[in-house]
Design a protein around this motif. Structure first.
Motif, PDB file in Angstrom:
ATOM      1  N   SER A 153       0.816  -1.216   0.000  1.00  0.00           N
ATOM      2  CA  SER A 153       0.000   0.000   0.000  1.00  0.00           C
ATOM      3  C   SER A 153       0.850   1.266   0.000  1.00  0.00           C
ATOM      4  CB  SER A 153      -0.940   0.006   1.212  1.00  0.00           C
ATOM      5  OG  SER A 153      -0.193  -0.099   2.425  1.00  0.00           O
ATOM      6  N   ASP A 154       2.059   1.184   0.553  1.00  0.00           N
ATOM      7  CA  ASP A 154       3.001   2.313   0.538  1.00  0.00           C
ATOM      8  C   ASP A 154       4.381   1.776   0.867  1.00  0.00           C
ATOM      9  OD1 ASP A 154       3.375   2.382   3.515  1.00  0.00           O
ATOM     10  OD2 ASP A 154       1.286   3.050   3.507  1.00  0.00           O
ATOM     11  N   SER A 155       5.349   2.675   1.024  1.00  0.00           N
ATOM     12  CA  SER A 155       6.739   2.248   1.233  1.00  0.00           C
ATOM     13  C   SER A 155       7.105   2.068   2.697  1.00  0.00           C
ATOM     14  CB  SER A 155       7.696   3.268   0.602  1.00  0.00           C
ATOM     15  OG  SER A 155       7.556   4.530   1.233  1.00  0.00           O
ATOM     16  N   SER A 156       6.163   2.286   3.611  1.00  0.00           N
ATOM     17  CA  SER A 156       6.482   2.205   5.031  1.00  0.00           C
ATOM     18  C   SER A 156       6.555   0.757   5.496  1.00  0.00           C
ATOM     19  CB  SER A 156       5.427   2.940   5.854  1.00  0.00           C
ATOM     20  OG  SER A 156       4.235   2.175   5.942  1.00  0.00           O
ATOM     21  N   CYS A 157       7.090   0.565   6.716  1.00  0.00           N
ATOM     22  CA  CYS A 157       7.123  -0.765   7.306  1.00  0.00           C
ATOM     23  C   CYS A 157       5.778  -1.142   7.923  1.00  0.00           C
ATOM     24  CB  CYS A 157       8.231  -0.850   8.358  1.00  0.00           C
ATOM     25  SG  CYS A 157       9.895  -0.893   7.645  1.00  0.00           S
ATOM     26  N   ASN A 158       4.817  -0.239   7.861  1.00  0.00           N
ATOM     27  CA  ASN A 158       3.455  -0.530   8.326  1.00  0.00           C
ATOM     28  C   ASN A 158       2.504  -0.800   7.164  1.00  0.00           C
ATOM     29  OD1 ASN A 158       4.082  -0.034  11.103  1.00  0.00           O
ATOM     30  ND2 ASN A 158       4.011   2.164  10.670  1.00  0.00           N
ATOM     31  N   SER A 159       3.054  -0.947   5.967  1.00  0.00           N
ATOM     32  CA  SER A 159       2.219  -1.103   4.780  1.00  0.00           C
ATOM     33  C   SER A 159       1.472  -2.437   4.805  1.00  0.00           C
ATOM     34  CB  SER A 159       3.075  -1.026   3.520  1.00  0.00           C
ATOM     35  OG  SER A 159       3.965  -2.134   3.465  1.00  0.00           O
ATOM     36  N   THR A 160       0.447  -2.517   3.992  1.00  0.00           N
ATOM     37  CA  THR A 160      -0.331  -3.751   3.835  1.00  0.00           C
ATOM     38  C   THR A 160      -0.305  -4.152   2.368  1.00  0.00           C
ATOM     39  OG1 THR A 160      -2.367  -2.473   3.540  1.00  0.00           O
ATOM     40  CG2 THR A 160      -1.836  -3.202   5.782  1.00  0.00           C
ATOM     41  N   THR A 161      -0.734  -5.368   2.094  1.00  0.00           N
ATOM     42  CA  THR A 161      -0.760  -5.823   0.712  1.00  0.00           C
ATOM     43  C   THR A 161      -1.794  -5.038  -0.088  1.00  0.00           C
ATOM     44  OG1 THR A 161      -2.344  -7.561   1.279  1.00  0.00           O
ATOM     45  CG2 THR A 161      -0.013  -8.152   1.314  1.00  0.00           C
ATOM     46  N   GLN A 162      -1.490  -4.834  -1.355  1.00  0.00           N
ATOM     47  CA  GLN A 162      -2.390  -4.100  -2.241  1.00  0.00           C
ATOM     48  C   GLN A 162      -2.143  -4.590  -3.668  1.00  0.00           C
ATOM     49  OE1 GLN A 162      -3.305   0.175  -1.535  1.00  0.00           O
ATOM     50  NE2 GLN A 162      -2.246   0.537  -3.477  1.00  0.00           N
ATOM     51  N   PRO A 163      -3.165  -4.743  -4.471  1.00  0.00           N
ATOM     52  CA  PRO A 163      -2.991  -5.291  -5.820  1.00  0.00           C
ATOM     53  C   PRO A 163      -2.028  -4.466  -6.669  1.00  0.00           C
ATOM     54  CG  PRO A 163      -5.314  -5.261  -5.221  1.00  0.00           C
ATOM     55  CD  PRO A 163      -4.591  -4.500  -4.154  1.00  0.00           C
ATOM     56  N   ALA A 164      -1.227  -5.176  -7.473  1.00  0.00           N
ATOM     57  CA  ALA A 164      -0.282  -4.491  -8.359  1.00  0.00           C
ATOM     58  C   ALA A 164      -0.989  -3.746  -9.479  1.00  0.00           C
ATOM     59  CB  ALA A 164       0.696  -5.508  -8.947  1.00  0.00           C
ATOM     60  N   THR A 165      -2.273  -4.002  -9.667  1.00  0.00           N
ATOM     61  CA  THR A 165      -3.046  -3.294 -10.688  1.00  0.00           C
ATOM     62  C   THR A 165      -3.379  -1.855 -10.278  1.00  0.00           C
ATOM     63  OG1 THR A 165      -5.025  -4.299  -9.742  1.00  0.00           O
ATOM     64  CG2 THR A 165      -4.052  -5.384 -11.672  1.00  0.00           C
ATOM     65  N   GLU A 166      -3.166  -1.515  -8.997  1.00  0.00           N
ATOM     66  CA  GLU A 166      -3.442  -0.165  -8.526  1.00  0.00           C
ATOM     67  C   GLU A 166      -2.193   0.696  -8.659  1.00  0.00           C
ATOM     68  OE1 GLU A 166      -5.394   0.239  -4.798  1.00  0.00           O
ATOM     69  OE2 GLU A 166      -6.611  -1.567  -5.058  1.00  0.00           O
TER      70      GLU A 166
END
Length: 500
Positions: A153-166
């Motif tokens: 979802s972003d570059s942080s270490c708190n990010s979550t998975t998010q589709p590569a299509t976004e």
């Protein structure tokens, strides 16, 4: 866990059920392989195997053809001196790097730092939670580099998975300040096309160049569209790492097709991965050389200008190599060992049906000088012990053992364990030591085993995907001289001149 100084000799022959023939057919017709686990945040799920395969595995354990579950066996010249199980970071263990008295261990959930000043009693110094497969890891001076090859979802270490299509999804390189080993500090992130499956450092005094390897573009991915026929080059100023940025994308496989001019894969070359990028690159800065393992191609190139690497020679093996995975130069820089990760590291390929030439190492001599250098095939090397069909096993990450006048290497083979072998004679490689555990399961194919096995300052260190951090010591006249070679820093994909 049982530690054995093996009194019995493992038999080389392991009966394999007829179903393994089906596995071979599947491997020969499969699409592009990916390093296991596939890019994502979770380890690969266990795979069911046939009842006959289960029975074969149990029978092999009972007869002594393979070790029992959680049983450790090894050659008489190897000692298992320590194991540190996984702790806070429960994901898949991946690559290793070294600096002074510290070992840095990648994990799909982040990375762990060990104090190895006493190799027999490693101590955890820090565990950093920063998810994003596969967290390939390197260090240089006060900087630590981490690859992210899963859409976040972003570059942080708190990010979550998010589709590569976004379009807003992020993949690439992260940079940490490790001047305080107990408190690493996240200082920079650089997004790269198709993320960063692995990376390789080319350090100089003021900057660190990072070669980013990634692959498998898709027209539906805004940040990873074909053709993806090269590598990203990042420049990181040592005194201002927050200014890290991509400075180039050299094309390594120029061509007219939608994916460039690399190996076309199937149907032209059945069972071979189509080249849509590189999996791993090893540089030899003392010789201004690099070797690239690029899916369907092996390449030799010049890095005299580190921002613009230039291809010297390219080879293919459309008979026995499915996925060019990694590369290692010998000390004299007149040989390269390429690995074939047949089945992506998640298949049981160390058996009679697959044979000795697939899922193996390919040994190439470098013939000629400078821009006229050519890679010339000499032989294959594969571990001489068959594994059960519930054990993922294939050639994986290894390093030289520095001994003048000999070409010696230690190498991980997932659940095939760790092999020490001699390729001084390119045409006749031979194993001189080994270490392995029995299968994680005799009922299912459960992914595990040694991801990386590297020699550093007198010991062999292994990051086992499931079992944790292992330390081994080899006692053999052929490797004894290596104990006097001391390194202050080691990233195996940035090969040092051990005797300079």
């Amino acid at each position: 866990m049982i530690l054995l100084n093996v009194s019995r000799t493992r038999r080389r022959r392991l009966g394999v059920a007829a179903a393994a023939g089906g596995l071979l057919a599947a491997l020969l017709t499969a699409g592009p392989a990916a390093a296991i686990p596939d890019p994502g945040d979770s380890p690969a799920a266990p795979k069911d195997v046939s009842r006959s395969d289960q029975a074969e595995a149990r029978a092999a354990v009972k007869s002594g053809d393979i070790p029992g579950q959680d049983e450790i066996v090894h050659s008489a010249n190897i000692e298992h001196v320590a194991n540190i199980p996984k702790d806070v970071l429960s994901g898949t263990n991946s690559d290793l790097a070294f600096q002074g008295r510290y070992a840095f261990a990648g994990n799909y959930d982040g990375f762990r730092i060990f104090d190895i000043s006493n190799p027999k009693k490693p101590k955890t110094v820090a565990q950093v939670l920063c998810p994003g497969s596969q967290n390939d890891i390197s260090v240089s001076g006060n900087l630590l580099f981490l690859s992210t090859d899963s859409s976040r979802s972003d570059s942080s270490c708190n990010s979550t998975t998010q589709p590569a299509t976004e379009k807003s999804s992020w993949e690439g390189m992260k940079v940490f300040d490790i001047s305080d080993k107990r408190n690493p500090r996240y200082v920079a992130a650089v997004e790269t096309a198709c993320g960063s499956h692995t990376h390789t450092l080319v350090p100089d005094r003021k900057n660190v160049y990072v070669y980013v390897s990634s692959y498998s573009p898709n027209a539906a991915y805004p940040d990873c569209r074909p053709p993806h026929d090269g590598i990203s080059v990042i420049k990181v100023p040592r005194k201002a790492p927050h200014k890290a940025a991509v400075v180039g994308f050299p094309v390594l496989f120029p061509g007219e097709g939608p994916d460039g001019g690399g190996n076309p894969g199937a149907p032209t070359n059945p069972g071979v991965s189509k080249t849509t990028g590189c999996h791993d690159i090893t540089v030899l800065p003392s010789k201004d050389l690099a070797a690239g393992a690029c899916m369907g191609d092996g390449i030799l190139f010049s890095i005299r200008n580190p921002e613009r690497p230039r291809v010297i020679d390219r080879v293919q093996d459309n008979v026995n190599f499915a996925f060019w995975h990694s590369a290692t130069f010998n000390q004299r820089a007149d040989k390269v060992v390429f690995t074939d990760e047949l089945g992506g590291g998640g298949a049981a390929t160390c058996n009679a049906e697959i044979g000795p030439n697939r899922g193996a190492d390919g040994i190439y001599d470098i013939v000629g000088k400078g821009d006229r250098s050519k890679l010339v095939f000499r032989s294959y090397y594969k571990i001489p012990r068959h594994q059960a069909d519930t054990e993922n096993c294939v050639a994986h990450n290894g390093s030289l053992i520095p001994v003048r006048g000999r070409d010696l290497m230690v190498q991980a083979w997932y659940q095939g364990g760790i092999s020490v072998w001699d390729f001084t004679n390119s045409a006749k490689p031979k194993e001189i030591a080994y270490f392995e555990r029995g299968p994680l399961s005799t009922d299912q194919l459960v992914t595990g085993g040694s991801w990386s096995a590297y020699y550093y300052n007198g010991y062999i260190y292994s990051n086992d995907m499931a079992k944790g951090f292992d330390v081994l010591k080899i006692d053999d006249r052929r490797t004894d001289a290596a104990r006097w070679v001391r390194m202050q820093e080691l990233n195996v994909q940035t090969q040092p001149d051990y005797f300079d």
